[in-house]
Scaffold this active site. Structure first.
Site, PDB file in Angstrom:
ATOM      1  N   GLY A  31     -26.790 -19.514  37.016  1.00 15.08           N
ATOM      2  CA  GLY A  31     -26.191 -20.821  37.279  1.00 15.08           C
ATOM      3  C   GLY A  31     -26.853 -21.528  38.440  1.00 15.08           C
ATOM      4  CB  ALA A  32     -26.863 -22.666  41.381  1.00 12.53           C
ATOM      5  CG  LEU A  33     -28.132 -24.100  35.372  1.00  7.29           C
ATOM      6  CD1 LEU A  33     -27.933 -24.559  33.931  1.00  7.29           C
ATOM      7  CD2 LEU A  33     -28.880 -22.774  35.408  1.00  7.29           C
ATOM      8  N   GLY A  36     -36.166 -26.389  37.226  1.00  4.71           N
ATOM      9  CA  GLY A  36     -36.943 -25.221  36.792  1.00  4.71           C
ATOM     10  C   GLY A  36     -36.260 -24.530  35.609  1.00  4.71           C
ATOM     11  CG  HIS A  37     -32.404 -22.593  36.065  1.00  2.44           C
ATOM     12  ND1 HIS A  37     -31.862 -22.975  37.266  1.00  2.44           N
ATOM     13  CD2 HIS A  37     -32.529 -21.246  36.120  1.00  2.44           C
ATOM     14  CE1 HIS A  37     -31.669 -21.911  38.019  1.00  2.44           C
ATOM     15  NE2 HIS A  37     -32.074 -20.843  37.355  1.00  2.44           N
ATOM     16  CD  GLN A  61     -29.473 -10.332  39.849  1.00  5.62           C
ATOM     17  OE1 GLN A  61     -29.200 -10.215  38.667  1.00  5.62           O
ATOM     18  NE2 GLN A  61     -30.453 -11.137  40.257  1.00  5.62           N
ATOM     19  CE  LYS A 150     -37.920 -19.188  42.608  1.00  2.32           C
ATOM     20  NZ  LYS A 150     -37.287 -18.042  43.318  1.00  2.32           N
ATOM     21  CG  ASP A 151     -37.697 -15.183  40.588  1.00  2.00           C
ATOM     22  OD1 ASP A 151     -37.559 -14.963  41.799  1.00  2.00           O
ATOM     23  OD2 ASP A 151     -37.157 -16.143  40.010  1.00  2.00           O
ATOM     24  CB  SER A 186     -35.205 -21.392  44.558  1.00  2.00           C
ATOM     25  OG  SER A 186     -34.205 -20.467  44.904  1.00  2.00           O
TER      26      SER A 186
HETATM   27  O1  PAF Z   1     -33.649 -14.712  37.907  1.00  2.00           O
HETATM   28  C1  PAF Z   1     -32.408 -14.715  37.812  1.00  2.00           C
HETATM   29  O2  PAF Z   1     -31.755 -15.762  37.864  1.00  2.00           O
HETATM   30  C2  PAF Z   1     -31.652 -13.415  37.620  1.00  2.00           C
HETATM   31  O3  PAF Z   1     -32.285 -12.378  38.302  1.00  2.00           O
HETATM   32  C3  PAF Z   1     -31.454 -13.034  36.133  1.00  2.00           C
HETATM   33  C4  PAF Z   1     -32.768 -12.777  35.437  1.00  2.00           C
HETATM   34  C5  PAF Z   1     -30.705 -14.157  35.431  1.00  2.00           C
HETATM   35  C6  PAF Z   1     -30.613 -11.756  36.048  1.00  2.00           C
HETATM   36  O4  PAF Z   1     -29.365 -11.921  36.642  1.00  2.00           O
END
Ligand code: PAF
Length: 282
Positions: A31-33, A36-37, A61, A150-151, A186
Site C-alpha cells: 500500500g501507500a501507493l 512507481g507501483h 518482514q 529499486k529493491d 518509495s
Molecule cells: O516490496 C514490497 O512492497 C514488499 O516487500 C512486498 C514484495 C510487497 C512483500 O510484502
C-alpha cells in the site's frame, strides 16, 4: 475493479480465468501507493489478461516494531489510484487471513543472497518477504509477477524463491520510477520533509557519479569518494554503500569484464531509511 478480502472470494472469481489458461499478472504491494507501483500495474496490464494487486502490510518482514507501526496506511487513496490505472482486482487480506493466529516467518535458504546488504541490517527481513510472497503466490497463482528494480536484492531473492520452490511464476523486473530530482519513488518518501526530499537528490547523483568515477579511479577511491559526498551532507547518514556482483550480491573486490555489477546504497534521513541501486553495466 473487484476488491476481495478473502482467499475464498478471490479463488472463486479466478476459477474461470484459470480454466481458460489466462495470463494473470500480479503486483504485490504494502500500500501507500505511488507512481512507481502504478507503473508496475500498467506494465502488467499490457502483458496479461487480468491484473491483480495486493495491499498487505506484512508484519513478519519488519525488524522494528516502530517501523511497522509507522508504515503509512492510505487504503482509500490506494484504491482510487488503482481504479484510475484500471487495475482489475485488488486483494486486501487481513493479517488473520494470511497468518491465522501464528504471525511467524518461514525460514529460507536463499544461497547467501539473504546475508548481504539489507540482510545485514534488517534481521529476518528476507524470511518475512519470502514468507509473504510465497503465500501470496500460492493464493493468487499468477503467471507473471512484477517487482521494482529499486529493491534489487528483494527481486533476486524472489527469483531464488521461485527456483527453489518450483513456483510457476515469471518474475518481471521493472525500471525504478524516479522523482524529477532522481529520488527513487518509495512509500517511505511520504515521511520526508520537503527539504529532505529536495536534498535526497544526492542519493541518485552519487550513484550516477560512481559510474563515472569507476572509469577513472580504483574501487577503494570510489568508495572514499562516496563517503565524502555524505560527510558533507548533514541531512543524511550513510548506512552502507557497496558495489556488488548482480548474481551473488557479494561486494566486488575488483571489477571483472565477464560479470555484471551494481552500486547499492542505504541512507537514513532521521529515522527514514531510503535505499537505491543502479546498474553499472548499462
Ligand atoms: O516490496 C514490497 O512492497 C514488499 O516487500 C512486498 C514484495 C510487497 C512483500 O510484502
Amino acid at each position: 475493479m473487484k476488491v476481495f478480502k478473502t482467499k475464498k472470494e478471490l479463488n472463486l472469481y479466478f476459477k474461470e480465468f484459470r480454466s481458460k489458461n489466462a495470463k494473470i499478472g500480479f503486483v504485490p504491494t504494502m500500500g501507500a501507493l505511488h507512481k512507481g507501483h502504478l507503473s508496475l500495474i500498467e506494465e502488467s496490464s499490457k502483458e496479461n489478461d487480468i491484473t491483480v494487486a495486493s495491499i498487505f502490510v506484512n508484519p513478519t518482514q519488519f525488524d522494528k516494531k516502530e517501523d511497522l507501526d509507522n508504515y503509512p496506511k492510505t487504503l482509500e487513496n490506494d484504491l482510487n489510484l488503482l481504479k484510475k490505472v484500471a487495475c482489475d482486482v485488488v486483494f486486501i487480506p487481513s493479517v488473520e487471513e494470511i497468518y491465522n493466529n501464528t504471525i511467524l516467518a518461514l525460514q529460507f535458504d536463499f544461497d547467501g543472497l539473504e546475508n548481504e546488504m539489507e540482510g545485514k541490517y534488517r534481521e529476518g527481513h528476507f524470511n518475512g518477504v519470502g514468507t509473504i510472497v510465497k503465500k501470496l503466490f500460492e493464493i493468487v497463482l499468477p503467471t507473471h509477477a512484477y517487482f521494482g528494480e529499486k529493491d534489487f536484492q528483494q527481486l533476486q531473492i524472489i527469483r531464488k524463491l521461485v527456483k527453489k520452490t518450483a513456483l510457476d511464476v515469471n518474475i518481471v523486473c521493472c525500471a525504478t520510477y524516479r522523482e524529477a530530482n532522481g529520488l527513487a519513488m518509495s512509500s517511505r518518501n511520504a515521511r520526508l520533509t520537503l527539504q529532505e526530499k529536495e536534498a535526497a537528490a544526492i542519493i541518485y547523483q552519487t550513484l550516477s557519479g560512481v559510474k563515472d568515477k569507476l572509469e577513472k579511479l580504483p574501487l577503494d577511491a570510489v568508495h572514499n569518494w562516496v563517503l565524502e559526498q555524505f560527510e558533507n551532507q548533514p541531512l543524511f547518514e550513510l548506512e552502507y554503500f557497496t558495489i556488488a556482483d548482480e548474481e551473488t550480491l557479494k561486494s566486488a573486490p575488483n571489477i571483472s569484464p565477464e560479470k555484471t555489477y551494481r552500486a547499492f546504497i542505504a541512507v537514513y534521513a532521521r529515522e527514514v531509511r531510503l535505499i537505491d541501486t543502479i546498474s553499472l553495466n548499462s
